[in-house]
Design a protein around this motif. Structure first.
Motif, PDB file in Angstrom:
ATOM      1  N   SER B  37       0.852  -1.187   0.000  1.00 65.93           N
ATOM      2  CA  SER B  37       0.000   0.000   0.000  1.00 65.93           C
ATOM      3  C   SER B  37       0.894   1.246   0.000  1.00 65.93           C
ATOM      4  O   SER B  37       1.552   1.560   0.999  1.00 65.93           O
ATOM      5  CB  SER B  37      -0.904   0.011   1.237  1.00 65.93           C
ATOM      6  OG  SER B  37      -1.326   1.331   1.509  1.00 65.93           O
ATOM      7  N   PHE B  38       0.891   1.962  -1.113  1.00 61.46           N
ATOM      8  CA  PHE B  38       1.689   3.189  -1.212  1.00 61.46           C
ATOM      9  C   PHE B  38       1.223   4.208  -0.177  1.00 61.46           C
ATOM     10  O   PHE B  38       2.035   4.900   0.447  1.00 61.46           O
ATOM     11  CB  PHE B  38       1.575   3.773  -2.627  1.00 61.46           C
ATOM     12  CG  PHE B  38       2.243   5.112  -2.784  1.00 61.46           C
ATOM     13  CD1 PHE B  38       3.629   5.220  -2.718  1.00 61.46           C
ATOM     14  CD2 PHE B  38       1.489   6.271  -2.988  1.00 61.46           C
ATOM     15  CE1 PHE B  38       4.249   6.456  -2.854  1.00 61.46           C
ATOM     16  CE2 PHE B  38       2.104   7.506  -3.116  1.00 61.46           C
ATOM     17  CZ  PHE B  38       3.489   7.597  -3.044  1.00 61.46           C
ATOM     18  N   GLU B  39      -0.089   4.289   0.037  1.00 60.78           N
ATOM     19  CA  GLU B  39      -0.658   5.260   0.980  1.00 60.78           C
ATOM     20  C   GLU B  39      -0.120   5.017   2.396  1.00 60.78           C
ATOM     21  O   GLU B  39       0.220   5.951   3.121  1.00 60.78           O
ATOM     22  CB  GLU B  39      -2.195   5.176   0.998  1.00 60.78           C
ATOM     23  CG  GLU B  39      -2.866   5.675  -0.274  1.00 60.78           C
ATOM     24  CD  GLU B  39      -2.623   4.785  -1.490  1.00 60.78           C
ATOM     25  OE1 GLU B  39      -2.453   3.545  -1.309  1.00 60.78           O
ATOM     26  OE2 GLU B  39      -2.568   5.313  -2.616  1.00 60.78           O
ATOM     27  N   LEU B  40      -0.064   3.735   2.781  1.00 63.20           N
ATOM     28  CA  LEU B  40       0.418   3.399   4.116  1.00 63.20           C
ATOM     29  C   LEU B  40       1.877   3.829   4.272  1.00 63.20           C
ATOM     30  O   LEU B  40       2.264   4.455   5.269  1.00 63.20           O
ATOM     31  CB  LEU B  40       0.268   1.894   4.354  1.00 63.20           C
ATOM     32  CG  LEU B  40       0.709   1.398   5.742  1.00 63.20           C
ATOM     33  CD1 LEU B  40      -0.157   1.982   6.834  1.00 63.20           C
ATOM     34  CD2 LEU B  40       0.667  -0.133   5.805  1.00 63.20           C
ATOM     35  N   ALA B  41       2.694   3.515   3.264  1.00 64.26           N
ATOM     36  CA  ALA B  41       4.113   3.891   3.303  1.00 64.26           C
ATOM     37  C   ALA B  41       4.243   5.413   3.394  1.00 64.26           C
ATOM     38  O   ALA B  41       5.033   5.947   4.185  1.00 64.26           O
ATOM     39  CB  ALA B  41       4.824   3.353   2.066  1.00 64.26           C
ATOM     40  N   GLN B  42       3.435   6.113   2.601  1.00 69.74           N
ATOM     41  CA  GLN B  42       3.474   7.579   2.561  1.00 69.74           C
ATOM     42  C   GLN B  42       3.077   8.179   3.911  1.00 69.74           C
ATOM     43  O   GLN B  42       3.689   9.137   4.385  1.00 69.74           O
ATOM     44  CB  GLN B  42       2.492   8.051   1.480  1.00 69.74           C
ATOM     45  CG  GLN B  42       2.857   9.375   0.880  1.00 69.74           C
ATOM     46  CD  GLN B  42       1.943   9.712  -0.302  1.00 69.74           C
ATOM     47  OE1 GLN B  42       0.815   9.205  -0.392  1.00 69.74           O
ATOM     48  NE2 GLN B  42       2.429  10.556  -1.199  1.00 69.74           N
ATOM     49  N   LYS B  43       2.052   7.586   4.517  1.00 72.77           N
ATOM     50  CA  LYS B  43       1.565   8.078   5.800  1.00 72.77           C
ATOM     51  C   LYS B  43       2.648   7.962   6.872  1.00 72.77           C
ATOM     52  O   LYS B  43       2.801   8.851   7.723  1.00 72.77           O
ATOM     53  CB  LYS B  43       0.330   7.246   6.199  1.00 72.77           C
ATOM     54  CG  LYS B  43      -0.513   7.884   7.276  1.00 72.77           C
ATOM     55  CD  LYS B  43      -1.745   7.039   7.579  1.00 72.77           C
ATOM     56  CE  LYS B  43      -2.122   7.180   9.040  1.00 72.77           C
ATOM     57  NZ  LYS B  43      -2.917   6.057   9.537  1.00 72.77           N
ATOM     58  N   ALA B  53       8.533   7.277   0.125  1.00 70.89           N
ATOM     59  CA  ALA B  53       7.627   6.132   0.116  1.00 70.89           C
ATOM     60  C   ALA B  53       7.531   5.568  -1.292  1.00 70.89           C
ATOM     61  O   ALA B  53       7.526   6.316  -2.268  1.00 70.89           O
ATOM     62  CB  ALA B  53       6.240   6.555   0.592  1.00 70.89           C
ATOM     63  N   ILE B  54       7.488   4.241  -1.386  1.00 71.15           N
ATOM     64  CA  ILE B  54       7.249   3.620  -2.694  1.00 71.15           C
ATOM     65  C   ILE B  54       6.249   2.481  -2.519  1.00 71.15           C
ATOM     66  O   ILE B  54       6.114   1.904  -1.436  1.00 71.15           O
ATOM     67  CB  ILE B  54       8.543   3.043  -3.319  1.00 71.15           C
ATOM     68  CG1 ILE B  54       9.206   2.009  -2.377  1.00 71.15           C
ATOM     69  CG2 ILE B  54       9.526   4.148  -3.678  1.00 71.15           C
ATOM     70  CD1 ILE B  54      10.351   1.248  -3.031  1.00 71.15           C
ATOM     71  N   LYS B  55       5.525   2.210  -3.615  1.00 72.16           N
ATOM     72  CA  LYS B  55       4.703   1.006  -3.644  1.00 72.16           C
ATOM     73  C   LYS B  55       5.652  -0.155  -3.942  1.00 72.16           C
ATOM     74  O   LYS B  55       6.442  -0.085  -4.880  1.00 72.16           O
ATOM     75  CB  LYS B  55       3.634   1.115  -4.736  1.00 72.16           C
ATOM     76  CG  LYS B  55       2.722  -0.098  -4.801  1.00 72.16           C
ATOM     77  CD  LYS B  55       1.591   0.101  -5.797  1.00 72.16           C
ATOM     78  CE  LYS B  55       0.927  -1.233  -6.135  1.00 72.16           C
ATOM     79  NZ  LYS B  55       0.323  -1.886  -4.951  1.00 72.16           N
ATOM     80  N   PHE B  56       5.603  -1.200  -3.130  1.00 67.77           N
ATOM     81  CA  PHE B  56       6.549  -2.299  -3.300  1.00 67.77           C
ATOM     82  C   PHE B  56       5.800  -3.621  -3.358  1.00 67.77           C
ATOM     83  O   PHE B  56       5.028  -3.960  -2.460  1.00 67.77           O
ATOM     84  CB  PHE B  56       7.559  -2.322  -2.149  1.00 67.77           C
ATOM     85  CG  PHE B  56       8.697  -3.284  -2.363  1.00 67.77           C
ATOM     86  CD1 PHE B  56       9.861  -2.866  -2.980  1.00 67.77           C
ATOM     87  CD2 PHE B  56       8.597  -4.618  -1.964  1.00 67.77           C
ATOM     88  CE1 PHE B  56      10.923  -3.752  -3.195  1.00 67.77           C
ATOM     89  CE2 PHE B  56       9.651  -5.512  -2.178  1.00 67.77           C
ATOM     90  CZ  PHE B  56      10.810  -5.069  -2.790  1.00 67.77           C
TER      91      PHE B  56
END
Lengths: 445, 445
Positions: B37-43, B53-56
């Motif tokens: 989840s890119f959003e979770l990483a970004q948060k 943050a990256i989507k992985f």
């Protein structure tokens, strides 16, 4: 000449091979028996003019292809998880295949491909599964044809020692693969009981028994067997209230075995280091809590809440599980150690004969009358080669092969022996070999 | 600038990420947080200047290669079974790796290759495993250096709700992955107890408990945890008599959970058809024998030999397992259904804080005197983000990364944090965060 390729020449194949060889000349069959032990295959063939033994390595793809290509039909008596290796090649080279094992999901998925090629893979055509399916479906079809409505189906089968030779406190001896007996039930059981689905985990399985009498052979204890729910569809019993399949043992076996499970002795998931140096007494003690100044026997009784003089303790003592005898088996799992002990204690001696006990119970309603049918089969071994197990596993297989080759059985796809086209000729011929049911019918109030 | 690649931005990563970002500028770090989840990483990054943050997608080999190639060190917070995907690429591109998970056999096999390339894969560097290893080894090394002989080692850790918020009859709430709690222990446990090896199967695990007081926090119940035997070698305790690792719960938890295991409710091996239509009362009834005119509650008590007014029954009632509430979860295993129910009941509410309790007990002999050391740690959560679990898992990981990058930790190969070079700097810095042990020492008789 038609070539029958039989893969696996172990104990259960003896009667199967005898039938195929006895009938080879009349039917123009050539039987090729393949086994990882060439000597074993050769011994079973006994230089019969229509038989040929080969060394067969199921993991050798070239040999699989070569031998299956030359066959007209293939019988796999390999362990169930290996049937797939044979099935793939049978599909590729357009050969029918027969097994006595529970059909796997992998095999089920081949159904469409088989139908496209008009091939039959007939599974579960031994004794249990096998004779149980056929004899049950015969009665189910009869009741349906009369317009009866089936409410209850319960079926039990057990491979046991014949009563004349039953002389140990477990009333049990190994009459087939000991490993399968030791690890039986680890996936638990599921069935339908008076319209309620029931799930039983392994740790409760050997507590959830009931007693049933069979003809004049006394009482047997029924232990739930695997997933009975799937047979509601297989048998076409959509409106049934009780659908139960079980395994027969003699009364008291299950409570003894339940103790072994509770202790953890049937665990096959890890190896015990230096197990060869331990004694059986050390082994059982490793599963009991520490207890200063308390004997292993006392700890066992306290831990599992059983009496020191109880029948279960007598069973455990008789097994020798409390003895200071060395195990002598390297790097073994608990289940493997238990199996070694049991193989010494539950061995059939040279004079012992085995026995297969099967019973179906039906309750159905016809013209507003509730009726019960009890259909029972007892088969005893002829000797140590043509055991009840070998006969009841091998003869249905052999007869099925005959009727597939001569075109009487015409079904295609992945099949169990639940349709009349398959079960009728096989059951009829089994009667000639003393494999027959005694049917009792009662009117219920 | 050095690039730290962190894979997995779930709950346990919060404090880990905060530490790495807080210390990024001084240490010249760039932190790349990858999550499905890119959003979770970004948060979690909160637009920090040294974070990205990256989507992985761990299953995308190209992405794994690209991101790992650019990193100086990799932290895998993926589920344990997926570390191998990351480890392979780290080995290929010469990157050190750190995880908080039990080291798998697959990873262990990479030891020689890592040593040839002078790489370090540091595992089991969270709380349990992690802080337990480090704090235990510090005392073990101390005793050994004094010439003491260690006879007993017992270690327990539990993730619990803090006492101020402990308000249900199980004295438990989920403070980490609920699924891991539901299926915990299914491989049983093994340990050394007064010179005797003990094996406990799953079906007995939650009966084999003992009570231990911790400081002034009252008593805790210890449940044996996995395979303690392997830590005899890992800790270098060749002459030990007792080697035991356990999990702490509050007293009474285990006997309640034992009932759920006996019933079969923790079974994850099969799916229940149309489970969404059942109520929890139907669900539990499916594991009980049929009983005409008997309630589900009565059957439960009879079946498991517990009193209708017992504490265990109060626990079961409180869970809502007897309620006629619909499950609403499709095609679920028993364990999944139980988890859904527990997630509703054992949820931490917004004000609740969690707590990690750890205790080691040692008995050793020095100059003919037997002595006992009890070393205890209590850590409470700061809030709902920096929970005790997040702090105690994340800080050792983060500090390890710092000392690997700056060359203080110099070990190579597949390692656990049991050598002084690793545990000393990490334990020292953990004290700054309130993660510290209280040591009590007693002279025995």
């Amino acid at each position: 000449m038609k070539n029958i390729l039989l893969i696996g020449a172990g104990l259960s194949s003896s009667t199967l091979i005898k039938y195929l060889l006895d009938n080879a000349k009349d039917n123009k069959w050539q039987l090729i028996v393949g086994d990882q032990s060439f000597e074993l295959a050769q011994k079973k063939i006994e230089k019969h003019p229509f038989g040929r033994a080969i060394k067969f390595d199921a993991f050798n793809i070239e040999q699989r292809e070569k031998e299956i290509k030359n066959a007209d039909i293939v019988i796999s008596m390999l362990p169930a998880r290996l049937h797939y290796l044979i099935a793939e090649v049978c599909l590729q080279y357009n050969k029918n295949m027969v097994t006595a094992s529970y059909v796997s999901d992998q095999i089920k998925e081949m159904d469409a491909d088989l139908k496209a090629k008009k091939l039959l893979f007939l599974n579960e055509i031994g004794v249990d599964p096998g004779i149980d399916h056929m004899s049950a479906m015969k009665i189910i079809d009869d009741i349906n044809n009369k317009g009866g409505k089936i409410e209850v189906f319960e079926s039990n089968t057990g491979g046991l020692v014949a009563p004349e030779f039953d002389n140990n406190p477990w009333n049990y001896k190994f009459t087939w693969n000991p490993r399968n007996v030791v690890i039986a039930g680890q996936s638990g059981a599921r069935f339908l009981d008076r319209a309620q689905i029931k799930y039983i985990p392994y740790n409760q399985l050997f507590r959830r028994t009931e007693l049933l009498p069979v003809l004049d052979y006394g009482e047997f204890e029924s232990i739930p067997n695997r997933d009975s729910l799937q047979y509601i569809d297989v048998y076409g019993l959509d409106n049934i209230n009780t659908m139960y399949r079980g395994t027969f043992r003699r009364p008291g076996f299950a409570s003894g075995w339940h103790v072994l499970i509770q202790l953890g002795l049937t665990d096959d998931s890890f190896k015990i280091k230096k197990s060869e140096e331990l004694t059986y007494r050390n082994f059982i003690n490793a599963f009991l809590p520490y207890g200063k100044d308390r004997t292993v026997e006392e700890k066992t009784c306290d831990y599992l809440n059983i009496g020191i003089g109880s029948e279960t303790m007598q069973k455990l003592r008789w097994l020798g599980i409390f003895e200071n005898k060395q195990i002598g088996l390297k790097n073994a799992s608990p289940a493997q150690i238990l199996q070694k002990l049991l193989e010494e204690k539950w061995r059939l001696s040279d004079e012992d004969l085995d026995m297969i006990v099967m019973q179906h119970q039906f309750i159905y309603t016809l013209k507003n009358k509730r009726r019960k049918i009890i259909s029972s089969m007892i088969v005893k071994g002829d000797n140590q080669i043509h055991t009840a197990m070998s006969k009841t596993v091998g003869l249905p297989l052999a007869i099925a092969v005959k009727y597939i080759l001569n075109g009487v059985i015409t079904k295609i796809g992945v099949k169990l022996p639940v349709c009349k086209n398959i079960y009728q000729p096989i059951l009829a011929e089994l009667e000639n070999y003393g494999i027959a049911f005694t049917e009792e019918e009662f009117e219920l109030d």
